[in-house]
Scaffold this motif. Structure first.
Motif, mmCIF file in Angstrom:
data_model
loop_
_atom_site.group_PDB
_atom_site.id
_atom_site.type_symbol
_atom_site.label_atom_id
_atom_site.label_comp_id
_atom_site.label_asym_id
_atom_site.label_seq_id
_atom_site.Cartn_x
_atom_site.Cartn_y
_atom_site.Cartn_z
ATOM 1 N N GLY A 172 0.817 -1.213 0.000
ATOM 2 C CA GLY A 172 0.000 0.000 0.000
ATOM 3 C C GLY A 172 0.848 1.259 0.000
ATOM 4 N N VAL A 173 1.871 1.282 0.832
ATOM 5 C CA VAL A 173 2.777 2.437 0.881
ATOM 6 C C VAL A 173 3.493 2.606 -0.460
ATOM 7 N N LEU A 174 3.980 1.510 -1.029
ATOM 8 C CA LEU A 174 4.683 1.592 -2.311
ATOM 9 C C LEU A 174 3.758 2.068 -3.427
ATOM 10 N N GLU A 175 2.507 1.603 -3.421
ATOM 11 C CA GLU A 175 1.564 2.037 -4.446
ATOM 12 C C GLU A 175 1.229 3.517 -4.311
ATOM 13 N N VAL A 176 0.995 3.987 -3.105
ATOM 14 C CA VAL A 176 0.686 5.408 -2.907
ATOM 15 C C VAL A 176 1.911 6.258 -3.264
ATOM 16 N N ALA A 177 3.082 5.843 -2.833
ATOM 17 C CA ALA A 177 4.300 6.590 -3.185
ATOM 18 C C ALA A 177 4.503 6.613 -4.695
ATOM 19 N N GLY A 178 4.271 5.488 -5.356
ATOM 20 C CA GLY A 178 4.383 5.440 -6.811
ATOM 21 C C GLY A 178 3.381 6.347 -7.492
ATOM 22 N N ALA A 179 2.169 6.392 -6.956
ATOM 23 C CA ALA A 179 1.130 7.261 -7.521
ATOM 24 C C ALA A 179 1.541 8.727 -7.424
ATOM 25 N N VAL A 180 2.038 9.123 -6.270
ATOM 26 C CA VAL A 180 2.500 10.506 -6.097
ATOM 27 C C VAL A 180 3.682 10.774 -7.032
ATOM 28 N N GLY A 181 4.614 9.840 -7.094
ATOM 29 C CA GLY A 181 5.779 10.005 -7.956
ATOM 30 C C GLY A 181 5.426 10.160 -9.421
ATOM 31 N N LEU A 182 4.398 9.458 -9.871
ATOM 32 C CA LEU A 182 3.975 9.585 -11.269
ATOM 33 C C LEU A 182 3.513 10.996 -11.604
ATOM 34 N N LEU A 183 3.005 11.704 -10.624
ATOM 35 C CA LEU A 183 2.484 13.050 -10.855
ATOM 36 C C LEU A 183 3.541 14.138 -10.726
ATOM 37 N N VAL A 184 4.713 13.788 -10.224
ATOM 38 C CA VAL A 184 5.818 14.741 -10.094
ATOM 39 C C VAL A 184 6.766 14.507 -11.275
ATOM 40 N N PRO A 185 6.856 15.462 -12.189
ATOM 41 C CA PRO A 185 7.641 15.225 -13.410
ATOM 42 C C PRO A 185 9.051 14.679 -13.174
ATOM 43 N N ARG A 186 9.757 15.178 -12.176
ATOM 44 C CA ARG A 186 11.128 14.710 -11.912
ATOM 45 C C ARG A 186 11.185 13.273 -11.419
ATOM 46 N N LEU A 187 10.103 12.812 -10.842
ATOM 47 C CA LEU A 187 10.074 11.475 -10.245
ATOM 48 C C LEU A 187 9.323 10.450 -11.083
ATOM 49 N N ALA A 188 8.712 10.875 -12.172
ATOM 50 C CA ALA A 188 7.823 9.993 -12.935
ATOM 51 C C ALA A 188 8.546 8.743 -13.443
ATOM 52 N N GLY A 189 9.752 8.883 -13.964
ATOM 53 C CA GLY A 189 10.490 7.726 -14.483
ATOM 54 C C GLY A 189 10.829 6.713 -13.405
ATOM 55 N N PRO A 190 11.498 7.151 -12.330
ATOM 56 C CA PRO A 190 11.800 6.200 -11.254
ATOM 57 C C PRO A 190 10.545 5.605 -10.610
ATOM 58 N N ALA A 191 9.487 6.404 -10.450
ATOM 59 C CA ALA A 191 8.247 5.884 -9.870
ATOM 60 C C ALA A 191 7.652 4.806 -10.766
ATOM 61 N N ALA A 192 7.635 5.070 -12.061
ATOM 62 C CA ALA A 192 7.095 4.088 -13.003
ATOM 63 C C ALA A 192 7.922 2.809 -12.985
ATOM 64 N N ALA A 193 9.243 2.942 -12.934
ATOM 65 C CA ALA A 193 10.105 1.752 -12.895
ATOM 66 C C ALA A 193 9.844 0.939 -11.625
ATOM 67 N N GLY A 194 9.668 1.617 -10.504
ATOM 68 C CA GLY A 194 9.346 0.911 -9.261
ATOM 69 C C GLY A 194 8.005 0.194 -9.343
ATOM 70 N N LEU A 195 7.041 0.831 -9.977
ATOM 71 C CA LEU A 195 5.725 0.206 -10.125
ATOM 72 C C LEU A 195 5.775 -0.989 -11.072
ATOM 73 N N VAL A 196 6.672 -0.951 -12.062
ATOM 74 C CA VAL A 196 6.861 -2.128 -12.927
ATOM 75 C C VAL A 196 7.303 -3.310 -12.067
ATOM 76 N N GLY A 197 8.273 -3.072 -11.196
ATOM 77 C CA GLY A 197 8.733 -4.133 -10.303
ATOM 78 C C GLY A 197 7.634 -4.653 -9.398
#
Length: 118
Positions: free
Chosen positions: A46-71
């Protein structure tokens, strides 16, 4: 523009899904009981999904967040098939969409990789 739309759609999906896990919805509690790893895993996912969701919306973090969500979605596919005996279609689809975002933001991953190696 299309990648932005995918980022927003994924952020909504992962935000809602992660919030359900963190809130302890009955469906999520039952699913993680079936997995048998304990509720610490439900909270972690749950924490990883919420963090990934927030990261997707922050342009600087979108790539790393998406890669983490792939994993995370690779783990979900394996869990659905190997433990739950359920269809892997949903996590597979979300994982592919997250991979599209990670690929579109691959330059962020290259920069991150360089900074980690230092």
């Amino acid at each position: 523009m299309a990648v932005w739309a995918v980022r927003v759609a994924l952020a909504v999906q992962f935000g809602v899904g992660g919030a359900g896990k963190l809130a302890g919805s009955d469906q999520m509690v039952r699913m993680f009981d079936d997995i048998g790893a304990g509720h610490w895993l439900r909270v972690l996912v749950g924490v990883l999904e919420v963090a990934g969701a927030v990261g997707l919306l922050v342009p600087r973090l979108a790539g790393p967040a998406a890669a983490g969500l792939v994993g995370l979605m690779i783990g979900a596919v394996v869990t659905n098939v190997g433990i739950l005996g359920s269809s892997p279609i949903a996590p597979l689809a979300f994982g592919v969409l997250a991979a599209v975002v990670a690929y579109a933001r691959r330059q962020q991953l290259v920069v991150l990789g360089r900074s980690v190696r230092r």
